[in-house]
Design a protein around this motif. Structure first.
Motif, PDB file in Angstrom:
ATOM      1  N   ASN A  34       0.890  -1.168  -0.036  1.00 44.78           N
ATOM      2  CA  ASN A  34      -0.013  -0.060   0.090  1.00 44.78           C
ATOM      3  C   ASN A  34       0.801   1.158   0.015  1.00 44.78           C
ATOM      4  OD1 ASN A  34      -1.842   1.974   0.149  1.00 44.78           O
ATOM      5  ND2 ASN A  34      -2.684   1.388   2.337  1.00 44.78           N
ATOM      6  N   LYS A  35       0.747   2.004  -1.038  1.00 45.63           N
ATOM      7  CA  LYS A  35       1.753   2.976  -1.154  1.00 45.63           C
ATOM      8  C   LYS A  35       0.592   4.225  -1.604  1.00 45.63           C
ATOM      9  CE  LYS A  35       5.603   0.494  -2.920  1.00 45.63           C
ATOM     10  NZ  LYS A  35       6.722   0.390  -3.856  1.00 45.63           N
ATOM     11  N   SER A  36      -0.587   4.187  -1.149  1.00 45.96           N
ATOM     12  CA  SER A  36      -1.666   5.104  -1.745  1.00 45.96           C
ATOM     13  C   SER A  36      -1.798   6.193  -0.781  1.00 45.96           C
ATOM     14  CB  SER A  36      -2.980   4.290  -1.218  1.00 45.96           C
ATOM     15  OG  SER A  36      -3.326   4.303  -0.060  1.00 45.96           O
ATOM     16  N   SER A  38      -3.039   6.244   2.172  1.00 40.64           N
ATOM     17  CA  SER A  38      -4.152   6.070   3.108  1.00 40.64           C
ATOM     18  C   SER A  38      -4.311   4.629   3.307  1.00 40.64           C
ATOM     19  CB  SER A  38      -5.571   6.741   2.606  1.00 40.64           C
ATOM     20  OG  SER A  38      -6.050   6.213   1.406  1.00 40.64           O
ATOM     21  N   ASP A  72      -1.013   2.753   5.322  1.00 38.69           N
ATOM     22  CA  ASP A  72      -0.140   3.345   4.229  1.00 38.69           C
ATOM     23  C   ASP A  72       1.079   2.932   4.578  1.00 38.69           C
ATOM     24  OD1 ASP A  72       0.801   4.803   2.174  1.00 38.69           O
ATOM     25  OD2 ASP A  72       1.305   6.303   3.657  1.00 38.69           O
TER      26      ASP A  72
END
Length: 114
Positions: A34-36, A38, A72
């Protein structure tokens, strides 16, 4: 978000541990990063669609990955497996649904050398 699917093995299932069905057991590794920026609910991504052969026939479920919430920066890996006929391992398609209903991640290739 980064999604990686890798074939782990493709062999006759181990009936001693209760895996019984038609075909070979294809085991895949699923890694989600997860590199979003959030938190995401990745639970739907743990239910990939797997098809094989020229007609992309649906593979029979053995097990799904168990990846749920990713904060994240989190990176989680798990395995899932399907029954695929011994002759169907040369052409396999794995579709990992996006958590937001967007574009799915797709793996296409052979599991014969796993």
């Amino acid at each position: 978000m980064e999604v990686t699917v890798s074939p782990v093995s493709f062999a006759a299932p181990d009936k001693n541990v209760g895996v019984v069905g038609d075909g070979n057991q294809a085991v895949f590794s699923l890694t989600i990063s997860n590199k979003s920026g959030s938190r995401i609910d990745a639970s739907g991504m743990s239910w990939p669609k797997v098809a094989y052969g020229d007609n992309l026939e649906s593979a029979t479920l053995i097990s799904n990955a168990k990846i749920t919430t990713l904060l994240d920066g989190d990176k989680k890996t798990d395995q899932f497996s399907r029954f695929i006929p011994a002759t169907g391992g040369g052409k396999v398609r794995v579709q990992i649904p996006a958590p937001d209903g967007g574009k799915s991640a797709i793996f296409e290739g052979s599991v014969l050398d796993s």
